[in-house]
Design an enzyme around this catalytic site. Structure first.
Site, PDB file in Angstrom:
ATOM      1  N   ARG A   7       0.694  -1.297   0.010  1.00 45.78           N
ATOM      2  CA  ARG A   7       0.098   0.065   0.017  1.00 45.78           C
ATOM      3  C   ARG A   7       0.815   1.205   0.102  1.00 45.78           C
ATOM      4  O   ARG A   7       0.640   2.266  -0.666  1.00 45.78           O
ATOM      5  CB  ARG A   7      -0.946  -0.178   0.919  1.00 45.78           C
ATOM      6  CG  ARG A   7      -1.828  -1.236   0.924  1.00 45.78           C
ATOM      7  CD  ARG A   7      -2.928  -1.153   2.145  1.00 45.78           C
ATOM      8  NE  ARG A   7      -4.124  -2.208   1.872  1.00 45.78           N
ATOM      9  CZ  ARG A   7      -5.180  -2.285   2.394  1.00 45.78           C
ATOM     10  NH1 ARG A   7      -5.261  -1.223   3.173  1.00 45.78           N
ATOM     11  NH2 ARG A   7      -5.911  -3.142   2.115  1.00 45.78           N
TER      12      ARG A   7
ATOM     13  N   ASP B  82     -16.589   6.845   9.483  1.00 41.83           N
ATOM     14  CA  ASP B  82     -15.343   6.112   9.155  1.00 41.83           C
ATOM     15  C   ASP B  82     -14.189   6.869   9.340  1.00 41.83           C
ATOM     16  O   ASP B  82     -14.300   8.363   9.073  1.00 41.83           O
ATOM     17  CB  ASP B  82     -15.442   5.568   7.736  1.00 41.83           C
ATOM     18  CG  ASP B  82     -14.243   4.237   7.549  1.00 41.83           C
ATOM     19  OD1 ASP B  82     -14.952   3.148   7.545  1.00 41.83           O
ATOM     20  OD2 ASP B  82     -13.262   4.468   7.161  1.00 41.83           O
TER      21      ASP B  82
END
Length: 281
Positions: free
Chosen positions: A42, A151
């Site tokens: 990532r 979130d």
């Protein structure tokens, strides 16, 4: 290809340790050696996007601009695996047990509050909204029913708020749900669907770091906290469970993910189903 990538971007133990400390301080997420390859994949993308030379340069950037880079970093590192009606038994319990109970108990206040606290790209809160609509549709015009979806990742929240998905995301849903709660796109959007306005209107999306202050007042009748607790250490988990407990209405439900448990905080809840816990009245 992997050998070429590793030659170009070496993730040293020193840099991996710094990254683990940074994400823990920023979001309370605990990364161990088992997550090293995920971190490598990532953040290699981030290094390329930032046009940096290597992990040394990226770690230097995090040190010099910790606040400016924090959101971008967290968006890159957090996992957002989700699907509509993931862990179906939670929604079945609401339909068969909890919502009929709330319909009876809340006839006076007519107030229902639900919270999806790690909502990712929106599939969970929209599944919750559809389940809610199916049970409360006959009273929604007279009741105060709202779903909060939060979130830490601003990118996934933007996707969630739009309510637009590729058609393959809803293939597992029944035809009646697909036809009633999703609008098919046309032309260039023929491969996409959009959540209907009556469902989207039930949900409010907000960015929230669970370790920071919670600005909402509650109380909530149902809180979903699924597949996020596993990223925190035990002390942080227990602190979060205490905060969820305080935010729940008496008799309210806390839903955890399939691999999660309350640990020592179990003694404060009643286990009423698979990873379904009720706060005593």
């Amino acid at each position: 290809m992997s050998e070429v990538r590793e030659a170009a971007y070496q993730l040293s133990s020193k840099n991996f340790k710094f990254i683990c400390e940074y994400v823990y301080n920023a979001a309370g997420i605990v990364l161990g050696e088992a997550k090293r390859e995920m971190v490598y994949r990532r953040l290699t993308r981030v290094i390329r996007e930032r046009k940096l030379a290597d992990f040394d340069a990226y770690c230097d950037l995090l040190r010099s601009q910790p606040e400016q880079e924090k959101t971008y970093f967290i968006n890159a590192i957090t996992t957002n695996l989700t699907s509509f009606y993931r862990e179906q038994h939670h929604f079945d319990y609401l339909t068969e047990h909890e919502f009929p109970k709330l319909l009876d108990e809340r006839r006076d206040t007519k107030r229902i509050r639900l919270w999806s606290s790690a909502s990712s790209t929106g599939e969970e809160p929209y599944s919750l909204a559809i389940t809610t609509h199916q049970s409360f549709s006959h009273v929604l015009n007279r009741w105060d029913v709202k779903i909060l979806a939060t979130d830490i990742d601003s990118n996934v929240l933007a996707t969630a708020d739009q309510g637009v998905y590729t058609t393959n995301r809803i293939e597992g849903l029944t035809q009646s749900i697909q036809q009633r709660y999703f609008k098919k796109g046309t032309g260039a959007n023929a491969s996409k669907v959009k959540v209907t306005d009556d469902i989207r209107s039930l949900v409010t999306f907000k960015q929230l770091n669970l370790l920071h202050e919670w600005p909402m007042s509650g109380p909530f009748d149902v809180i979903f906290c699924r597949n996020v607790i596993i990223y925190f250490d035990k002390a942080t988990q227990q602190d979060l469970f205490a905060r969820y407990y305080d935010m729940l209405a008496p008799g309210g439900l806390l839903m955890l993910g399939h691999s999660e448990n309350l640990g020592e905080y179990q003694r404060y809840f009643e286990n009423v189903g698979r990873t379904i816990f009720r706060k005593p009245v």
